[in-house]
Motif scaffolding. Structure first.
Motif, short mmCIF file in Angstrom:
data_model
loop_
_atom_site.label_atom_id
_atom_site.label_comp_id
_atom_site.label_asym_id
_atom_site.label_seq_id
_atom_site.Cartn_x
_atom_site.Cartn_y
_atom_site.Cartn_z
N ASN A 125 -13.60 1.31 -51.64
CA ASN A 125 -12.57 1.64 -52.62
C ASN A 125 -11.24 1.03 -52.19
O ASN A 125 -10.96 0.94 -50.99
CB ASN A 125 -12.39 3.16 -52.73
CG ASN A 125 -13.51 3.82 -53.50
OD1 ASN A 125 -14.04 3.26 -54.45
ND2 ASN A 125 -13.89 5.03 -53.09
N LEU A 126 -10.45 0.63 -53.17
CA LEU A 126 -9.11 0.11 -52.91
C LEU A 126 -8.08 1.04 -53.54
O LEU A 126 -8.13 1.30 -54.74
CB LEU A 126 -8.96 -1.29 -53.50
CG LEU A 126 -7.55 -1.90 -53.45
CD1 LEU A 126 -7.12 -2.14 -52.00
CD2 LEU A 126 -7.50 -3.21 -54.24
N ASP A 127 -7.17 1.55 -52.71
CA ASP A 127 -6.04 2.35 -53.18
C ASP A 127 -4.76 1.57 -52.91
O ASP A 127 -4.58 1.03 -51.81
CB ASP A 127 -5.96 3.69 -52.45
CG ASP A 127 -7.06 4.65 -52.87
OD1 ASP A 127 -6.86 5.37 -53.85
OD2 ASP A 127 -8.11 4.68 -52.21
N ILE A 128 -3.87 1.51 -53.90
CA ILE A 128 -2.53 0.94 -53.71
C ILE A 128 -1.55 2.03 -54.11
O ILE A 128 -1.24 2.19 -55.30
CB ILE A 128 -2.34 -0.34 -54.53
CG1 ILE A 128 -3.42 -1.37 -54.16
CG2 ILE A 128 -0.95 -0.93 -54.29
CD1 ILE A 128 -3.31 -2.69 -54.91
N PRO A 129 -1.11 2.85 -53.17
CA PRO A 129 -0.35 4.07 -53.50
C PRO A 129 0.88 3.83 -54.36
O PRO A 129 1.20 4.67 -55.20
CB PRO A 129 0.01 4.63 -52.12
CG PRO A 129 -1.06 4.12 -51.21
CD PRO A 129 -1.39 2.76 -51.72
N VAL A 130 1.59 2.70 -54.16
CA VAL A 130 2.81 2.49 -54.95
C VAL A 130 2.51 2.28 -56.43
O VAL A 130 3.41 2.33 -57.26
CB VAL A 130 3.64 1.30 -54.41
CG1 VAL A 130 4.16 1.58 -53.01
CG2 VAL A 130 2.84 0.01 -54.46
N PHE A 131 1.26 2.05 -56.78
CA PHE A 131 0.87 1.94 -58.19
C PHE A 131 0.58 3.30 -58.81
O PHE A 131 0.24 3.38 -59.99
CB PHE A 131 -0.35 1.04 -58.34
CG PHE A 131 -0.09 -0.42 -58.07
CD1 PHE A 131 1.20 -0.91 -57.94
CD2 PHE A 131 -1.15 -1.31 -57.93
CE1 PHE A 131 1.45 -2.26 -57.68
CE2 PHE A 131 -0.91 -2.66 -57.67
CZ PHE A 131 0.38 -3.13 -57.54
N GLY A 132 0.69 4.35 -58.01
CA GLY A 132 0.44 5.69 -58.53
C GLY A 132 -0.77 6.33 -57.86
O GLY A 132 -1.67 5.64 -57.37
N ALA A 133 -0.78 7.64 -57.84
CA ALA A 133 -1.83 8.38 -57.15
C ALA A 133 -3.20 8.18 -57.79
O ALA A 133 -4.23 8.40 -57.15
CB ALA A 133 -1.49 9.87 -57.13
N PRO A 179 -7.65 -4.80 -62.90
CA PRO A 179 -7.26 -4.04 -61.71
C PRO A 179 -6.05 -4.60 -60.98
O PRO A 179 -5.37 -3.87 -60.28
CB PRO A 179 -8.52 -4.11 -60.83
CG PRO A 179 -9.23 -5.35 -61.28
CD PRO A 179 -8.97 -5.44 -62.74
N PHE A 180 -5.78 -5.91 -61.16
CA PHE A 180 -4.69 -6.54 -60.43
C PHE A 180 -3.52 -6.89 -61.34
O PHE A 180 -2.74 -7.80 -61.06
CB PHE A 180 -5.18 -7.79 -59.70
CG PHE A 180 -6.04 -7.48 -58.49
CD1 PHE A 180 -6.19 -6.18 -58.03
CD2 PHE A 180 -6.71 -8.50 -57.83
CE1 PHE A 180 -6.99 -5.90 -56.94
CE2 PHE A 180 -7.49 -8.22 -56.72
CZ PHE A 180 -7.64 -6.92 -56.27
N ASN A 181 -3.36 -6.16 -62.41
CA ASN A 181 -2.31 -6.44 -63.37
C ASN A 181 -0.92 -6.37 -62.75
O ASN A 181 -0.03 -7.13 -63.11
CB ASN A 181 -2.39 -5.46 -64.54
CG ASN A 181 -1.31 -5.68 -65.57
OD1 ASN A 181 -1.13 -6.78 -66.07
ND2 ASN A 181 -0.56 -4.64 -65.88
N ALA A 182 -0.70 -5.45 -61.81
CA ALA A 182 0.64 -5.20 -61.27
C ALA A 182 0.87 -5.83 -59.90
O ALA A 182 1.84 -5.47 -59.22
CB ALA A 182 0.90 -3.69 -61.20
N LEU A 183 0.03 -6.75 -59.47
CA LEU A 183 0.21 -7.33 -58.13
C LEU A 183 1.58 -7.96 -57.95
O LEU A 183 2.13 -7.97 -56.85
CB LEU A 183 -0.87 -8.38 -57.83
CG LEU A 183 -2.28 -7.90 -57.50
CD1 LEU A 183 -3.08 -9.03 -56.87
CD2 LEU A 183 -2.28 -6.67 -56.61
N GLY A 184 2.14 -8.48 -59.03
CA GLY A 184 3.44 -9.13 -58.93
C GLY A 184 4.57 -8.19 -58.59
O GLY A 184 5.66 -8.64 -58.25
N THR A 185 4.35 -6.88 -58.65
CA THR A 185 5.40 -5.91 -58.34
C THR A 185 5.34 -5.42 -56.90
O THR A 185 6.20 -4.64 -56.48
CB THR A 185 5.31 -4.69 -59.28
OG1 THR A 185 4.10 -3.97 -59.01
CG2 THR A 185 5.33 -5.11 -60.73
#
Length: 312
Positions: A125-133, A179-185
């Motif tokens: 699993n991949l979690d990116i916390p700054v994208f939301g819980a 899944p990677f829509n917000a990588l630029g942020t």
């Protein structure tokens, strides 16, 4: 002419009406072109709706199936029962206290991968916390169009989570689950957390190119252990925009166009690389995000990495 008859002049012809029969082909052509443009616009709009929203719906369904299948395999394999992310670090439903984070820290060099992977199946699993819980995607093995429909996909010739080298993952930026829509942020030091059957791996986005010269890892607590890379890794930064053919980004030492055992033997960093299309709605270029492993945790009942709470 008979005597006594008056000769009458013939009546003048009626005036020619403009826009009559002779103009009809022109009007028909113009009307047809207008209808064609309207039809094309409707078709284009329907295509956009399908490509962006409908495929997202189907992608979410596929991701849910992949996640459920992996969780069943984990449970069947005797994996540690971990509470959902909203349970917090305090433990599961029984109220038991979770072990402290320091007690769960492990040396990634001492770990041994205990799982195998199958193309198209989830394994982490991949979690990116700054994208939301609620940002949590299951990573599948493989990067074919089918593998990436709804899922991030692992480049199957790169390393696995926590290993020396480069754990590289691709994902759509628009449509098919995106899944990677917000990588630029993403910013430097943002956490990229990978969960496997037995462990948690916390990667941090590397400093951006413009930050390297004046980098101060003490400026933010989450930047501990994050420094600009040097030596063979010179130029490997948090975000890069490259040509789609630049496969060297996912090799054991990015930018070094070499693969195989010798390249892996030369690696001394544990990296994660995320790749996606750039700009949005185009595959003209690739966006690359590089991160470095900063901490590893063993799984335990009730334990969740404190880094999961770093929501944006």
């Amino acid at each position: 002419m008979t005597t006594g008859q008056i000769q009458l002049d013939s009546p003048p012809p009626p005036p020619r009406r403009t826009g009559g029969f002779r103009d009809e082909p022109v009007r028909t052509t113009i009307r047809g072109i207008g209808q064609l443009f309207i039809t094309c616009g409707v078709v284009l709009l329907l295509f956009v709706v399908y490509e962006v929203w409908v495929t997202d719906y189907f992608g979410a369904q596929k991701q849910e199936q992949v996640k459920e299948s992996m969780e069943q395999r984990w449970a069947g394999g005797g994996a540690t029962d971990v509470p959902p992310a909203d349970a917090g670090e305090g433990g599961g439903d029984d109220g038991a206290l979770a072990p402290p984070a320091d007690a769960q820290v492990v040396d990634p060099a001492a770990r041994v991968r205990t799982y195998d992977t199958t193309i198209g199946e989830g394994f982490a699993n991949l979690d990116i916390p700054v994208f939301g819980a609620d940002y949590n995607f299951t990573i599948v093995e493989g990067t074919t169009a089918e593998d990436l429909y709804g899922n991030p996909g692992h480049y199957d010739d790169t390393q696995y989570p926590g290993e020396i080298g480069n754990f590289a993952v691709a994902g759509h930026r628009v449509s098919k689950g995106a899944p990677f829509n917000a990588l630029g942020t993403l910013n430097s030091c943002d956490a990229l957390i990978v969960e496997t059957q037995d462990e948690w791996f916390v990667y941090r986005v590397l400093p951006m190119a413009e930050e390297a010269a004046g980098w101060d890892p003490a400026a933010r607590p989450q930047c501990a252990g994050v420094v600009p890379l040097t030596g063979a890794y010179e130029g490997v930064v948090g975000r890069e925009i490259v040509d789609p053919s630049d496969y060297a980004q996912v090799l054991p030492v990015p930018h070094v166009n070499a693969a195989g055992p010798e390249a892996l033997a030369a690696a001394d960093q544990r990296l994660i690389t995320l790749t996606t299309c750039h700009p949005q709605f185009s595959d003209r270029e690739r966006m690359i995000i590089h991160g470095v492993l900063t901490k590893s945790y063993a799984k335990a009942d009730g334990f969740l990495p404190p880094e999961l709470s770093e929501v944006g």
